[in-house]
Design a protein around this motif. Sequence first.
Motif, mmCIF file in Angstrom:
data_model
loop_
_atom_site.group_PDB
_atom_site.id
_atom_site.type_symbol
_atom_site.label_atom_id
_atom_site.label_comp_id
_atom_site.label_asym_id
_atom_site.label_seq_id
_atom_site.Cartn_x
_atom_site.Cartn_y
_atom_site.Cartn_z
ATOM 1 N N GLU A 1 0.838 -1.204 0.000
ATOM 2 C CA GLU A 1 0.000 0.000 0.000
ATOM 3 C C GLU A 1 0.872 1.253 0.000
ATOM 4 O OE1 GLU A 1 -2.346 -0.616 3.466
ATOM 5 O OE2 GLU A 1 -3.820 -1.906 2.452
ATOM 6 N N GLY A 2 2.005 1.191 0.710
ATOM 7 C CA GLY A 2 2.914 2.333 0.724
ATOM 8 C C GLY A 2 3.520 2.595 -0.643
ATOM 9 N N ILE A 3 3.866 1.526 -1.361
ATOM 10 C CA ILE A 3 4.379 1.696 -2.728
ATOM 11 C C ILE A 3 3.297 2.279 -3.629
ATOM 12 C CG2 ILE A 3 5.280 0.467 -4.743
ATOM 13 C CD1 ILE A 3 6.542 -1.534 -2.812
ATOM 14 N N GLY A 4 2.061 1.812 -3.428
ATOM 15 C CA GLY A 4 0.949 2.359 -4.203
ATOM 16 C C GLY A 4 0.707 3.826 -3.905
ATOM 17 N N ALA A 5 0.930 4.209 -2.659
ATOM 18 C CA ALA A 5 0.648 5.588 -2.251
ATOM 19 C C ALA A 5 1.572 6.590 -2.914
ATOM 20 C CB ALA A 5 0.745 5.712 -0.732
ATOM 21 N N ILE A 6 2.759 6.153 -3.332
ATOM 22 C CA ILE A 6 3.661 7.086 -4.017
ATOM 23 C C ILE A 6 3.556 6.952 -5.537
ATOM 24 C CG2 ILE A 6 5.254 7.216 -2.071
ATOM 25 C CD1 ILE A 6 7.129 5.303 -3.584
ATOM 26 N N GLY A 7 2.567 6.164 -5.978
ATOM 27 C CA GLY A 7 2.220 6.138 -7.393
ATOM 28 C C GLY A 7 3.102 5.322 -8.302
ATOM 29 N N VAL A 8 3.839 4.342 -7.751
ATOM 30 C CA VAL A 8 4.759 3.582 -8.606
ATOM 31 C C VAL A 8 4.412 2.098 -8.701
ATOM 32 C CG1 VAL A 8 6.669 5.186 -8.249
ATOM 33 C CG2 VAL A 8 6.388 3.230 -6.699
ATOM 34 N N LEU A 9 3.340 1.666 -8.057
ATOM 35 C CA LEU A 9 3.011 0.247 -8.073
ATOM 36 C C LEU A 9 2.703 -0.243 -9.490
ATOM 37 C CD1 LEU A 9 2.774 -2.126 -6.118
ATOM 38 C CD2 LEU A 9 0.334 -1.635 -5.899
ATOM 39 N N SER A 10 2.218 0.659 -10.333
ATOM 40 C CA SER A 10 1.902 0.278 -11.714
ATOM 41 C C SER A 10 3.140 -0.091 -12.510
ATOM 42 C CB SER A 10 1.169 1.422 -12.414
ATOM 43 O OG SER A 10 1.980 2.582 -12.455
ATOM 44 N N ARG A 11 4.325 0.223 -11.997
ATOM 45 C CA ARG A 11 5.565 -0.131 -12.687
ATOM 46 C C ARG A 11 5.977 -1.589 -12.447
ATOM 47 N NH1 ARG A 11 9.356 5.054 -11.037
ATOM 48 N NH2 ARG A 11 7.853 6.712 -11.566
ATOM 49 N N CYS A 12 5.272 -2.268 -11.580
ATOM 50 C CA CYS A 12 5.605 -3.655 -11.280
ATOM 51 C C CYS A 12 5.170 -4.543 -12.442
ATOM 52 C CB CYS A 12 4.922 -4.101 -9.989
ATOM 53 S SG CYS A 12 5.269 -5.799 -9.531
ATOM 54 N N ASN A 13 6.126 -5.256 -13.038
ATOM 55 C CA ASN A 13 5.843 -6.125 -14.183
ATOM 56 C C ASN A 13 5.533 -7.557 -13.794
ATOM 57 O OD1 ASN A 13 8.359 -4.160 -15.193
ATOM 58 N ND2 ASN A 13 6.561 -4.194 -16.529
ATOM 59 N N ALA A 14 6.005 -7.972 -12.618
ATOM 60 C CA ALA A 14 5.768 -9.351 -12.197
ATOM 61 C C ALA A 14 5.911 -9.462 -10.687
ATOM 62 C CB ALA A 14 6.741 -10.314 -12.884
ATOM 63 N N ILE A 15 5.196 -10.430 -10.129
ATOM 64 C CA ILE A 15 5.310 -10.788 -8.718
ATOM 65 C C ILE A 15 5.829 -12.212 -8.649
ATOM 66 C CG2 ILE A 15 4.117 -10.981 -6.506
ATOM 67 C CD1 ILE A 15 2.195 -9.355 -9.252
ATOM 68 N N LEU A 16 6.814 -12.443 -7.799
ATOM 69 C CA LEU A 16 7.338 -13.787 -7.559
ATOM 70 C C LEU A 16 7.145 -14.100 -6.087
ATOM 71 C CD1 LEU A 16 8.971 -16.340 -8.298
ATOM 72 C CD2 LEU A 16 11.051 -15.013 -7.862
ATOM 73 N N SER A 17 6.435 -15.186 -5.795
ATOM 74 C CA SER A 17 6.285 -15.584 -4.392
ATOM 75 C C SER A 17 6.995 -16.901 -4.157
ATOM 76 C CB SER A 17 4.806 -15.715 -4.011
ATOM 77 O OG SER A 17 4.202 -16.855 -4.609
ATOM 78 N N GLY A 18 7.527 -17.057 -2.942
ATOM 79 C CA GLY A 18 8.226 -18.277 -2.571
ATOM 80 C C GLY A 18 7.841 -18.708 -1.174
ATOM 81 N N TYR A 19 8.830 -18.882 -0.314
ATOM 82 C CA TYR A 19 8.612 -19.392 1.039
ATOM 83 C C TYR A 19 7.681 -18.477 1.826
ATOM 84 C CZ TYR A 19 9.882 -21.255 5.673
ATOM 85 O OH TYR A 19 9.856 -21.808 6.928
#
Length: 287
Positions: A64-82
């Motif tokens: 949410e903090g990344i979204g609040a500064i308006g840059v979350l749309s720059r995320c091209n992929a999410i990788l989840s692991g452990y």
Amino acid sequence: MNNVLSIQSHVVFGHAGNSAAVFPMRRMGINVWPLNTVQFSNHTQYGRWTGSVADADELTRVIEGIGAIGVLSRCNAILSGYLGSPEQGAAVVEIVRMVKAVNPKARFFCDPVMGTTSGCNVEPGIQEFLVSTMPEIADAMTPNHIELQKLTGRTIETVDEAVAACRELIARGPKVVLVKHLIDKNSRADTFNMLAVTETEAWFAQRPLYPFARQPVGVGDLTSAIFLARTLLGDSVRGALEHTLAAVNAVVRTTFQAGRYELEIVASQDEIAYPTERFPALGVDSE
């Protein structure tokens, strides 16, 4: 430049989770935003460790903090692991939805770590969450042999059976399944097998299996990260598989030659980006 949000464990000493995934992706030209599900002194296969599990709400608050500064749309992929808890799994699903709400083209790569290897500990409920929920959410999944069996409820002994299991998983949601380590009863004992499957393609490749006294940890995390990076960089499924196998082989070979337990990722960095020894992937006809 491509940006990857990598939601995994972090170890202060050694290479597992984000500690095995972040540097290789960056070395290949991918910008990585690490979000740590746990911070441990070392990986759990040492049999003892210290550290803590991040609160699930904290993970979503960070995004949410990344979204609040308006840059979350720059995320091209999410990788989840452990994952440190089942609640963190639900947080990952929410984070994927948050990212895709502002960038519908973003892809979610799920490495379904279930604690199936000796000494790898995950909390109760995580395996059940991964099996029941993640295939419908993920754009790609990267299980190992045992995880693929658990995801599909199948016993797998051959390449053809693995392809069929991957296609069953693909029918639930993901577009591609990378089997990071496939146990095939028809393969030689000194080979390490990998398989990449889509709805219309299936590619099988092998590298040497090195006779470690105890196998290093973090190879799967490294594998998923490199495959994601090569996919974002425009490789075909076959090309991403071949680069991944070659790069991981270089790291594992260097580690074996050095007589080490922890992966020699930094020493192998040039080979991660530009592997010199390649292993051709062969098409599989499972009909």
